[in-house]
Design a protein around this motif. Structure first.
Motif, PDB file in Angstrom:
ATOM      1  N   GLU A 288     -10.368   5.417  -0.541  1.00 54.03           N
ATOM      2  CA  GLU A 288     -11.415   5.322  -1.552  1.00 54.03           C
ATOM      3  C   GLU A 288     -11.701   6.680  -2.194  1.00 54.03           C
ATOM      4  O   GLU A 288     -11.640   6.835  -3.414  1.00 54.03           O
ATOM      5  CB  GLU A 288     -12.697   4.761  -0.941  1.00 54.03           C
ATOM      6  CG  GLU A 288     -13.830   4.541  -1.926  1.00 54.03           C
ATOM      7  CD  GLU A 288     -13.577   3.402  -2.881  1.00 54.03           C
ATOM      8  OE1 GLU A 288     -14.190   3.414  -3.966  1.00 54.03           O
ATOM      9  OE2 GLU A 288     -12.767   2.508  -2.556  1.00 54.03           O
ATOM     10  N   CYS A 289     -12.024   7.693  -1.366  1.00 52.95           N
ATOM     11  CA  CYS A 289     -12.389   9.011  -1.907  1.00 52.95           C
ATOM     12  C   CYS A 289     -11.266  10.038  -1.792  1.00 52.95           C
ATOM     13  O   CYS A 289     -11.408  11.170  -2.261  1.00 52.95           O
ATOM     14  CB  CYS A 289     -13.642   9.539  -1.209  1.00 52.95           C
ATOM     15  SG  CYS A 289     -13.403   9.952   0.545  1.00 52.95           S
TER      16      CYS A 289
ATOM     17  N   LYS B  40     -17.634   4.316   2.764  1.00 57.17           N
ATOM     18  CA  LYS B  40     -17.103   2.954   2.729  1.00 57.17           C
ATOM     19  C   LYS B  40     -16.465   2.606   4.073  1.00 57.17           C
ATOM     20  O   LYS B  40     -15.920   3.447   4.773  1.00 57.17           O
ATOM     21  CB  LYS B  40     -16.071   2.824   1.612  1.00 57.17           C
ATOM     22  CG  LYS B  40     -16.618   3.084   0.209  1.00 57.17           C
ATOM     23  CD  LYS B  40     -17.573   1.997  -0.218  1.00 57.17           C
ATOM     24  CE  LYS B  40     -18.095   2.227  -1.637  1.00 57.17           C
ATOM     25  NZ  LYS B  40     -17.041   2.214  -2.650  1.00 57.17           N
TER      26      LYS B  40
ATOM     27  N   THR C 221     -16.574   3.557   9.105  1.00 61.54           N
ATOM     28  CA  THR C 221     -16.888   4.048   7.768  1.00 61.54           C
ATOM     29  C   THR C 221     -16.275   5.418   7.543  1.00 61.54           C
ATOM     30  O   THR C 221     -16.045   6.179   8.475  1.00 61.54           O
ATOM     31  CB  THR C 221     -18.409   4.159   7.584  1.00 61.54           C
ATOM     32  OG1 THR C 221     -18.933   5.058   8.579  1.00 61.54           O
ATOM     33  CG2 THR C 221     -19.080   2.801   7.712  1.00 61.54           C
ATOM     34  N   CYS C 222     -16.018   5.733   6.284  1.00 59.08           N
ATOM     35  CA  CYS C 222     -15.586   7.085   5.929  1.00 59.08           C
ATOM     36  C   CYS C 222     -16.753   8.036   6.196  1.00 59.08           C
ATOM     37  O   CYS C 222     -17.885   7.769   5.789  1.00 59.08           O
ATOM     38  CB  CYS C 222     -15.195   7.126   4.451  1.00 59.08           C
ATOM     39  SG  CYS C 222     -14.824   8.796   3.841  1.00 59.08           S
TER      40      CYS C 222
ATOM     41  N   GLU D 271       0.831  -1.207   0.000  1.00 68.34           N
ATOM     42  CA  GLU D 271       0.000   0.000   0.000  1.00 68.34           C
ATOM     43  C   GLU D 271       0.863   1.254   0.000  1.00 68.34           C
ATOM     44  O   GLU D 271       0.550   2.233  -0.679  1.00 68.34           O
ATOM     45  CB  GLU D 271      -0.947  -0.009   1.194  1.00 68.34           C
ATOM     46  CG  GLU D 271      -2.047   1.021   1.063  1.00 68.34           C
ATOM     47  CD  GLU D 271      -3.180   0.796   2.058  1.00 68.34           C
ATOM     48  OE1 GLU D 271      -4.295   1.253   1.772  1.00 68.34           O
ATOM     49  OE2 GLU D 271      -2.950   0.162   3.103  1.00 68.34           O
TER      50      GLU D 271
ATOM     51  N   CYS E 272     -19.115   8.900   0.099  1.00 68.43           N
ATOM     52  CA  CYS E 272     -18.257   7.717   0.155  1.00 68.43           C
ATOM     53  C   CYS E 272     -18.871   6.691   1.100  1.00 68.43           C
ATOM     54  O   CYS E 272     -19.514   5.753   0.682  1.00 68.43           O
ATOM     55  CB  CYS E 272     -16.839   8.100   0.587  1.00 68.43           C
ATOM     56  SG  CYS E 272     -15.685   6.695   0.697  1.00 68.43           S
TER      57      CYS E 272
ATOM     58  N   THR F 259     -11.718   1.883   4.923  1.00 65.30           N
ATOM     59  CA  THR F 259     -10.888   2.615   3.965  1.00 65.30           C
ATOM     60  C   THR F 259     -10.071   3.735   4.620  1.00 65.30           C
ATOM     61  O   THR F 259      -9.301   4.401   3.931  1.00 65.30           O
ATOM     62  CB  THR F 259     -11.757   3.236   2.860  1.00 65.30           C
ATOM     63  OG1 THR F 259     -12.705   4.137   3.457  1.00 65.30           O
ATOM     64  CG2 THR F 259     -12.497   2.159   2.078  1.00 65.30           C
TER      65      THR F 259
ATOM     66  N   CYS G 257      -8.696   8.798   3.358  1.00 65.75           N
ATOM     67  CA  CYS G 257      -9.506   7.671   2.910  1.00 65.75           C
ATOM     68  C   CYS G 257      -8.943   7.182   1.585  1.00 65.75           C
ATOM     69  O   CYS G 257      -8.783   7.979   0.648  1.00 65.75           O
ATOM     70  CB  CYS G 257     -10.966   8.093   2.747  1.00 65.75           C
ATOM     71  SG  CYS G 257     -12.024   6.822   2.004  1.00 65.75           S
TER      72      CYS G 257
END
Length: 257
Positions: free
Chosen positions: A191-192, A174, A166-167, A87, A172, A177, A189
């Motif tokens: 994801e976003c 998610k 969660t975000c 990552e 978002c 994340t 995050c």
């Protein structure tokens, strides 16, 4: 034409973020001891030189993180599995690509390294004929994101803290994340790509969000174990608020990653 105050502040922020990403720095830790009489006595100041955040991120990507039993900064003991951190490698590659894209968009020549590109962007930010006000604001946001990503991913003894929450961004939402470095008060995050840090105090809002989800999960778990509810039997919500099995976040006292 004299630059506006907003423009000057943006350029200062861009250059500060660029310096943290690219330049080595010294960290000073004041050391104290307690005498037999109970008094606190200064014994010295310990100084360490650290690479810039991008160099530290690259180091994590290649060598992984040290174990909790290693000395701070020591290389991990060789294992049968590759030590790299995928990552961190991905984050470093993404930052490199984004910095190169900024150079292309501004018609700047590409340097040999990501650090060189970022230093070049920081220098160009002070030239209105190269970077206009809107571009300066976007570049400042990009630099802040790169800094937050690097800060969240690097650490001496563990990988980035990943709360089972969660975000909080509505578009978002998610779970799993978030990547958080508690010691540096920085998070993002994956994801976003939203950022929370101490620049605007947003890290405290994220802490409250994670703490609220932690408390909600604890209440849910307790009710399930006890079998108590207002209608008999175990209480199982249709949509849990999220989870967090990591260390206490709200106080920001954990070392994190």
């Amino acid at each position: 034409m004299t630059p506006s105050r907003r423009r000057l502040l943006l350029v200062d922020d861009i250059r500060a973020y660029a310096a943290q990403l690219t330049d080595s720095y010294r960290a000073h830790e004041t050391l104290y001891t307690k005498t037999r009489g109970g008094r606190i006595k200064l014994v010295g100041v310990h100084t360490e030189t650290h690479d810039g955040l991008l160099a530290q991120l690259a180091d994590v990507a290649v060598h992984g993180v040290t174990s909790s039993t290693d000395n701070p900064g020591a290389r991990p003991v060789p294992q049968s599995t590759p030590p790299g951190h995928w990552e961190a490698l991905g984050r470093g590659a993404a930052i490199a690509a984004e910095a190169a894209r900024w150079c292309w968009d501004l018609d700047l020549p590409l340097r040999d390294t990501t650090q060189g590109n970022i230093r070049q962007l920081a220098g160009a930010a002070g030239e209105p004929q190269i970077v206009d006000d809107d571009q300066a604001a976007e570049l400042c946001r990009a630099m802040r994101l790169w800094r937050a990503q690097a800060q969240a991913m690097i650490g001496w003894t563990s990988e980035a803290y990943r709360p089972r929450a969660t975000c909080p961004i509505l578009t978002c939402g998610k779970a799993g994340t978030l990547r958080v470095n508690l010691a540096r008060k920085s998070a993002f995050c994956v994801e976003c790509l939203s950022v929370w840090d101490d620049v605007d105090g947003s890290i405290n809002v994220l802490a409250e969000h994670i703490a609220a989800q932690t408390e909600a999960r604890a209440v849910t778990t307790e009710r399930i174990r006890s079998g108590h509810s207002g209608h008999g039997g175990a209480w199982l919500p249709d949509h849990p608020n999220g989870q967090n099995d990591g260390p206490g976040f709200a106080g920001m006292s954990e070392s994190g990653a």
